[in-house]
Structure formats: C-alpha cells, structure tokens
Design a protein around this motif. Structure first.
Motif, mmCIF file in Angstrom:
data_model
loop_
_atom_site.group_PDB
_atom_site.id
_atom_site.type_symbol
_atom_site.label_atom_id
_atom_site.label_comp_id
_atom_site.label_asym_id
_atom_site.label_seq_id
_atom_site.Cartn_x
_atom_site.Cartn_y
_atom_site.Cartn_z
ATOM 1 N N GLU A 141 0.753 -1.408 -0.131
ATOM 2 C CA GLU A 141 0.032 0.144 -0.075
ATOM 3 C C GLU A 141 0.876 1.411 -0.132
ATOM 4 N N THR A 142 2.073 1.294 0.406
ATOM 5 C CA THR A 142 2.972 2.393 0.448
ATOM 6 C C THR A 142 3.397 2.821 -0.842
ATOM 7 N N ASN A 143 3.515 1.674 -1.614
ATOM 8 C CA ASN A 143 4.142 1.900 -3.205
ATOM 9 C C ASN A 143 3.681 0.782 -4.037
ATOM 10 N N PRO A 144 2.485 0.907 -4.634
ATOM 11 C CA PRO A 144 2.041 -0.228 -5.308
ATOM 12 C C PRO A 144 3.007 -0.584 -6.612
ATOM 13 N N ARG A 145 3.460 0.603 -7.315
ATOM 14 C CA ARG A 145 4.136 0.260 -8.459
ATOM 15 C C ARG A 145 5.444 -0.584 -8.196
ATOM 16 N N LYS A 146 6.334 0.056 -7.192
ATOM 17 C CA LYS A 146 7.450 -0.831 -6.734
ATOM 18 C C LYS A 146 7.251 -1.948 -6.407
ATOM 19 N N PHE A 147 6.413 -2.339 -5.492
ATOM 20 C CA PHE A 147 6.129 -3.579 -5.070
ATOM 21 C C PHE A 147 5.842 -4.616 -6.132
ATOM 22 N N THR A 148 5.094 -4.394 -6.893
ATOM 23 C CA THR A 148 4.369 -4.954 -7.900
ATOM 24 C C THR A 148 5.372 -5.301 -9.015
ATOM 25 N N ASP A 149 6.248 -4.154 -9.316
ATOM 26 C CA ASP A 149 7.479 -4.705 -10.171
ATOM 27 C C ASP A 149 8.676 -5.693 -9.715
ATOM 28 N N MET A 150 8.599 -5.439 -8.162
ATOM 29 C CA MET A 150 9.714 -6.539 -7.493
ATOM 30 C C MET A 150 8.897 -7.806 -7.656
ATOM 31 N N VAL A 151 7.705 -7.932 -7.539
ATOM 32 C CA VAL A 151 6.926 -9.384 -7.708
ATOM 33 C C VAL A 151 7.304 -9.891 -9.257
ATOM 34 N N HIS A 152 6.933 -9.016 -9.965
ATOM 35 C CA HIS A 152 7.063 -9.371 -11.494
ATOM 36 C C HIS A 152 8.652 -9.814 -11.746
ATOM 37 N N GLY A 153 9.670 -9.165 -10.863
ATOM 38 C CA GLY A 153 11.136 -9.646 -11.243
ATOM 39 C C GLY A 153 11.236 -10.984 -10.658
ATOM 40 N N TYR A 154 10.822 -11.128 -9.264
ATOM 41 C CA TYR A 154 10.966 -12.624 -8.813
ATOM 42 C C TYR A 154 10.230 -13.543 -9.361
ATOM 43 N N ILE A 155 9.124 -13.247 -10.023
ATOM 44 C CA ILE A 155 8.685 -14.397 -10.795
ATOM 45 C C ILE A 155 9.448 -14.976 -12.059
ATOM 46 N N GLU A 156 10.184 -13.760 -12.622
ATOM 47 C CA GLU A 156 10.997 -14.071 -13.809
ATOM 48 C C GLU A 156 12.224 -15.009 -13.221
ATOM 49 N N GLU A 157 12.767 -14.737 -12.074
ATOM 50 C CA GLU A 157 14.066 -15.319 -11.611
ATOM 51 C C GLU A 157 13.451 -16.643 -11.070
ATOM 52 N N ALA A 158 12.227 -16.905 -10.389
ATOM 53 C CA ALA A 158 12.079 -18.270 -10.252
ATOM 54 C C ALA A 158 11.734 -19.189 -11.529
ATOM 55 N N THR A 159 11.167 -18.498 -12.618
ATOM 56 C CA THR A 159 10.651 -19.227 -13.772
ATOM 57 C C THR A 159 12.172 -19.614 -14.580
ATOM 58 N N LYS A 160 13.161 -18.867 -14.577
ATOM 59 C CA LYS A 160 14.184 -19.317 -15.195
ATOM 60 C C LYS A 160 14.926 -20.597 -14.447
ATOM 61 N N ARG A 161 14.917 -20.659 -13.303
ATOM 62 C CA ARG A 161 15.392 -21.567 -12.654
ATOM 63 C C ARG A 161 14.547 -22.867 -12.476
ATOM 64 N N GLY A 162 13.530 -22.766 -13.083
ATOM 65 C CA GLY A 162 12.681 -23.960 -13.273
ATOM 66 C C GLY A 162 11.513 -24.178 -11.728
ATOM 67 N N MET A 163 11.363 -23.180 -11.247
ATOM 68 C CA MET A 163 10.614 -23.507 -9.974
ATOM 69 C C MET A 163 9.471 -22.703 -10.224
ATOM 70 N N TYR A 164 8.527 -23.209 -9.490
ATOM 71 C CA TYR A 164 7.138 -22.480 -9.309
ATOM 72 C C TYR A 164 7.144 -21.189 -8.552
ATOM 73 N N ALA A 165 6.515 -20.211 -9.009
ATOM 74 C CA ALA A 165 6.512 -18.923 -8.399
ATOM 75 C C ALA A 165 4.803 -18.926 -7.847
ATOM 76 N N LEU A 166 4.985 -18.647 -6.302
ATOM 77 C CA LEU A 166 3.868 -18.598 -5.618
ATOM 78 C C LEU A 166 3.704 -17.379 -5.091
ATOM 79 N N VAL A 167 2.815 -16.539 -5.484
ATOM 80 C CA VAL A 167 2.750 -15.140 -5.351
ATOM 81 C C VAL A 167 1.621 -15.040 -4.106
ATOM 82 N N ASP A 168 2.267 -14.575 -3.137
ATOM 83 C CA ASP A 168 1.561 -14.492 -1.852
ATOM 84 C C ASP A 168 1.146 -13.176 -1.530
#
Length: 342
Positions: A101-128
C-alpha cells in the motif's frame, strides 16, 4: 515482524530490472520441477501435474520483500534451486506494514522480477498476497484486484504461477473470506483462466481452529470456483496433535496446500520442535500435500534459515550459513522428488 532488514532492504536493488517487462514465458531448464510438471490443476483433493498425476511440491517462502529483498538475489536463488533443489518459491508481498500500500508500483515490479527469476530456474512462483493486519481480507479487496489483474495479465502464458490471494485471515468469519475470494478469483481467471488459486482459511489459515471455529465450516461452504485449494499453516512448537489431526481430516475432504510452516513457535521464533515437525511432514508426504517453509532470510528469529548477516554475502550453498532450522529444512527439501509423468 522484525524490522532488522529495513535499512538494508531500502538500499537493495531489484533483481535484473530488465526482466520486469517480459510478458512471455521463459524457457525453463529441462528436468526442472516446473518444466516436468507444467500447468498444475486440482484433481479430487490432490494437486496434479500436466499428466494428471498427484504430486507434492516443496520449497521456501521469502520474508516480507519490503524488509529482506537483499536475501532474494542471484546467488541465493541459485542455491535454492540447485543446492536445495526446491520446487517452489513463495513470494511474500505484505500489503500493510510498509508493504504494497505504500508504493504499489514498486512492489508489483519487485514481484514481476521474482517471478522471472523463479521461472528461469524452473521453480514454481507462488505469489503470496500477505495480508495479515487487519485480518479481514475485504479491507484490501480493491488493492488485490488491481495487483492480481496485472500479475495475471503479464504472466498468463507461464505454466508455473500459483496465486495465493489471502495469507492469514484472522478475526473474521469464513463467510467473509469466501465472499472476498469470490470477488478476486474472477479477476485472475479473466486473464489466466487455467490458473491454480489458493485461498487462505480463517483462524490464520488453520480452517478456523485458531479462532475457535469448526473446520467443517470451510468443508461445508466451499468457494464457488474450480481449480482452488485451501491453505493450512502450522508451527510445530505451538501446534500439536489437535492441529495435526485437523489437517489430516480436512485434507481428505478438500484440496489443501500448506503455504507456510515452521519448526518453531507461531511467532517464528523460539526453540525448534523437529520431532513434531517431522510428524507433520510425514503426514504431508503420505497425503501428497505440498508445503512451503517460512522463511528464506537472515532475520534474527530462529525460523529464518540463514544466520544474521548472511544475506550481505554471496555464498549460500551448503550449511555453513544456516541456522539449525535451515539445516533441517534444506535436508528435507533436497530429498528426491517423485514426480510421475504420463
């Protein structure tokens, strides 16, 4: 939660910012958990892979990314995927407490990045969606719709995304949680129709047990949506036989995913009860219930797997940087997966 990592987290940079704009699925390593199992779906009360076979996923949750982003970086994720051999990374985005809630753009972009990192390592990305205080997820319905619409729209072509729409509802009735879920799930499904969605149960994801409610409330009043699982959380030093027996019973009636647990007390701190934790893991193995451990950080609490200060370094393989809980859980993630194919 502790604020020990706040200053470091503010100074941390996002993982590979250039990856944040890629809307298409990345090629996953051959033989990796997410490549072998593909798009997940619920079959009966089990989690099944693309071959229609029941499977169990095992992995780790980040701590709140507003505090401990320095623990989620190239070297630590390489260790999680290749040394720990984890199947799933739970990305914990707090909503309040200095989070989304303090910075929706920043934190949403962080999640996008972590999803990509999990994906390229072949892990499931569980968005909590880590709503915690207030305990009624309806407080964040509008935010959740905005967040999940963007996440689902960008990553809908991936087969390794799991959406967890309410972390630990508490002090709220199951009917209120169900109402929230039935508002948010259609937003996700409009973008990503074959997605797996997890719904937190009341009583801090204990099917109401920690709030003195009857777990059958969930069983008798399921969310009106398909491909949905219900979450259960436990901390072995605090949650004894009553919780274990409840988990065993409800898992025979509805699909369950353990999205958070620890070997210590419910605070995430205190002594480890590895004996009771093993009882839980034995049950989860027998029933093929997937699990994620809390947490992949160097918080000072006993439940954080790394020793304080470890995340400032670049070495994460082996056990030298791990607390006792970290050594224990790494060993249990590393045991051979049994992923049946066609």
């Amino acid at each position: 939660m502790a604020r020990l990592g706040t200053v470091l987290a503010l100074a941390a940079t996002l993982l590979l910012p250039g990856a944040l704009v890629a809307p298409q699925a990345s090629a996953m390593p051959a033989g990796s958990p997410a490549e072998v199992n593909g798009q997940l779906r619920v079959c009966g009360v089990k989690l099944c892979n693309k071959h229609g076979k029941p499977i169990q996923l095992r992995g780790m949750s980040t701590h709140g990314i507003q505090w401990y982003s320095q623990c989620v970086k190239t070297q630590s994720l390489d260790a999680l995927a290749n040394d720990w051999k984890a199947d799933v990374l739970r990305i914990s985005i707090y909503i309040q407490e200095g989070g989304y809630e303090t910075n929706p753009r920043k934190f949403t972009d962080m999640v996008h990045g972590y999803i990509e990192e999990a994906t390229k390592r072949g892990m499931y990305a569980l968005v909590d969606w880590h709503q915690l205080t207030p305990g009624d997820p309806n407080h964040n319905t509008s935010r959740a719709k905005t967040f999940f619409k963007e996440i689902a729209a960008r990553h809908k072509n991936k087969t390794n995304i799991i959406y967890d729409i309410a972390n630990e509802p508490n002090g709220v009735s199951w009917s209120r949680v169900k109402s929230y879920a039935e508002q948010v799930i259609p937003v996700i499904r409009a973008e990503d129709p074959d997605s797996l969605v997890l719904v937190g149960t009341h009583g801090w994801s204990t099917f109401g047990l920690s709030d003195g409610k009857n777990p059958q409330e969930v069983v008798n009043n399921k969310v009106n949506a398909s491909n949905v699982m219900y979450t259960f959380h436990f901390y072995a030093a605090s949650h004894g036989s009553e919780y274990l027996n409840t988990l065993s019973r409800v898992a025979d009636q509805v699909p369950v995913f353990v999205t958070e647990f620890g070997t210590q007390e419910a605070s995430g701190d205190g002594g480890n009860d590895f004996t009771q934790a093993q009882r839980y893991l034995d049950l989860l193995s027998a029933k093929k219930i997937s699990w994620v451990n809390w947490n992949f950080s160097d918080d000072e609490r006993s439940g954080a797997v790394f020793k304080p200060g470890a995340c400032s370094g670049t070495s994460f393989t082996g056990t030298s940087k791990l607390k006792p809980a970290g050594v224990w859980i790494r060993d249990r993630i590393r045991t051979a997966d049994n992923f049946p194919t066609g």
